[in-house]
Design an enzyme around this catalytic site. Sequence first.
Site, short mmCIF file in Angstrom:
data_model
loop_
_atom_site.label_atom_id
_atom_site.label_comp_id
_atom_site.label_asym_id
_atom_site.label_seq_id
_atom_site.Cartn_x
_atom_site.Cartn_y
_atom_site.Cartn_z
N ASP A 1 0.87 -1.16 0.00
CA ASP A 1 0.00 0.00 0.00
C ASP A 1 0.92 1.22 0.00
O ASP A 1 2.04 1.16 0.51
CB ASP A 1 -0.88 -0.03 1.26
CG ASP A 1 -1.67 1.23 1.45
OD1 ASP A 1 -2.42 1.60 0.53
OD2 ASP A 1 -1.52 1.85 2.52
N GLN B 1 -7.06 5.67 -4.54
CA GLN B 1 -6.89 7.12 -4.70
C GLN B 1 -8.26 7.76 -4.94
O GLN B 1 -8.54 8.32 -6.00
CB GLN B 1 -5.91 7.42 -5.84
CG GLN B 1 -4.49 6.99 -5.55
CD GLN B 1 -3.91 7.73 -4.35
OE1 GLN B 1 -4.07 8.93 -4.20
NE2 GLN B 1 -3.23 6.99 -3.48
N ASP C 1 -0.02 4.95 0.86
CA ASP C 1 -0.21 5.95 1.92
C ASP C 1 -0.41 5.28 3.27
O ASP C 1 -1.30 4.46 3.46
CB ASP C 1 -1.42 6.83 1.59
CG ASP C 1 -1.26 7.51 0.22
OD1 ASP C 1 -0.17 8.04 -0.04
OD2 ASP C 1 -2.22 7.49 -0.57
N CYS D 1 -11.68 -2.75 -8.52
CA CYS D 1 -10.29 -2.48 -8.19
C CYS D 1 -10.08 -1.89 -6.80
O CYS D 1 -9.05 -2.11 -6.19
CB CYS D 1 -9.64 -1.59 -9.24
SG CYS D 1 -10.50 -0.07 -9.67
N ARG D 2 -11.05 -1.16 -6.28
CA ARG D 2 -10.85 -0.48 -5.00
C ARG D 2 -10.73 -1.50 -3.86
O ARG D 2 -11.60 -2.32 -3.63
CB ARG D 2 -12.02 0.47 -4.73
CG ARG D 2 -11.89 1.24 -3.44
CD ARG D 2 -13.04 2.22 -3.25
NE ARG D 2 -13.02 2.80 -1.93
CZ ARG D 2 -12.19 3.74 -1.53
NH1 ARG D 2 -11.31 4.25 -2.38
NH2 ARG D 2 -12.22 4.20 -0.30
#
Length: 182
Positions: free
Chosen positions: A11, A55, A13, A98-99
Amino acid sequence: MSTRPRAVLFDRDGTLVVDVPYNGDPDAVRAMPGAAAALGRVRAAGVPVGVVSNQSGIARGLLDAGQVEAVNARVAELLGPFAVWRWCPHGSDDGCACRKPAPGMVLDAAAALGVAPADVAVIGDIAADVGAADAAGARAVLVPTAATRREEIEDAAARGILADDLAGAVALLGFRPSGSAP
């Protein structure tokens, strides 16, 4: 965990870099403590590393794809090259595959690397990262931050997939400093 993965996805962030919510400014990127060393241990073993990152700031209109790419480029400047980058521009209500915690980015990154999802590990700081790994059939390691909920930490501890930091995460996956016992 018995064998080393053939690829490790991180990941972005809160895991590789300090989480600056909806960051579109490369100058605001700061590496997490130990990130460069942890990545170096994986790379030294000849195992490709990649990034999988939600994002949603794009869906929210807070930043654009160019800003995400500029931040990603800064991450690579600070931490070295990544074999694959995957990021999801969608919001939580968009219903995409995708999230995270959906498996899409993990599956796509594994395919791009020519590695079966079962041979991939995902390292992240929240349950969505672990969930994406689980949904893809990959391994997961949770490295908590102040944003990680207590129940996420307890679940990861019960599953034996909890690490205090990135050094511990890659060690849990079998990547030890040179000169260490296996």
